[in-house]
Enzyme design. Sequence first.
Site, PDB file in Angstrom:
ATOM      1  N   ASP A 171      97.849 -33.165  93.664  1.00 31.47           N
ATOM      2  CA  ASP A 171      96.682 -33.023  92.785  1.00 31.47           C
ATOM      3  C   ASP A 171      96.955 -33.486  91.353  1.00 31.47           C
ATOM      4  OD1 ASP A 171      95.228 -31.943  94.859  1.00 31.47           O
ATOM      5  OD2 ASP A 171      95.419 -29.868  94.183  1.00 31.47           O
ATOM      6  N   LYS A 192      89.875 -28.253  88.487  1.00 26.59           N
ATOM      7  CA  LYS A 192      89.081 -29.060  89.416  1.00 26.59           C
ATOM      8  C   LYS A 192      88.444 -28.163  90.459  1.00 26.59           C
ATOM      9  CE  LYS A 192      91.994 -28.707  93.099  1.00 26.59           C
ATOM     10  NZ  LYS A 192      91.644 -28.029  94.386  1.00 26.59           N
TER      11      LYS A 192
END
Length: 299
Positions: free
Chosen positions: A138, A10
Amino acid sequence: MSVTVRVPAKVNVQLAVGGVRPDGFHDLANVFLAVSLYDEVTAAPSPEGLRVTCEGPDADQVPLDRTNLAARAALALAERYGRRPDVHLHIAKDIPVAGGMAGGSADCAGALVACDALWGTGASRDELLAICAELGSDVPFSLVGGAALGTGRGEKLTGLEVGGAFHWVFAVAAKGLSTPAVFREFDRLGQGLEIPEPAADQAVLEALAKGDPAALAVAVSNDLQPAALSLFPQLSDTLAAGRAAGALAALVSGSGPTTAFLATDARAASDIAGVLRASGTCRDVRTACGPAPGATVRD
């Protein structure tokens, strides 16, 4: 029998950080975009009990005991379903280690999906996301992929519309940075200052929805960047080299030290990557585009 799951890295196109909470975490407004750099996690039966192995760039930096997030995912799923965690998890790494691109979180989500498929536990998406949230801030996004706004400490996700592909160049630094250390430095730098409540920037959301890299370049931000640069000042040279090469935007990815450069298109990304490779300011350079799908079982 084995199950292999591919899971993406990401980049944070916005990372707004609030003050430290009583539990030691920070409230965030975290706009995630999954990109096409992937780790693969393979789960296979193991008569020897839980085992973790790893290959790929910087694999020697990945812990292979039960502190590994992938191992913790297997343990959490096994405990929930009352079974022994007799599984061999093999991680094929391509996401930079300790690079601010959620490589460990990706492996965690990948292991969870792989073990669920291998064991036939049949966990619902909501159950998997709940386990993800327990394991790391996350991790839920690594499971979901695409683009999302993460609030709370980043684990509460709202999916976001993306109107086109965004091309990125990532410069991998010569060493890693500890995420807790970067947050501690953020707190130190913010002592005596009023830290506003984090909120999503509407300009970021609109640029994503339109698929407009020029508009996104103007709006990207990372509140952790000053802390990362304080701990790793040489990153300023990498950021400057990328800007000089024509990047629309240059920023530290998450807690760093990987730096991210937004490009107009794939050709521009290739050109920027070439300049960065020749600049001597980083160890490796990768190109990728987003959004990318979340954790996916490979055929």
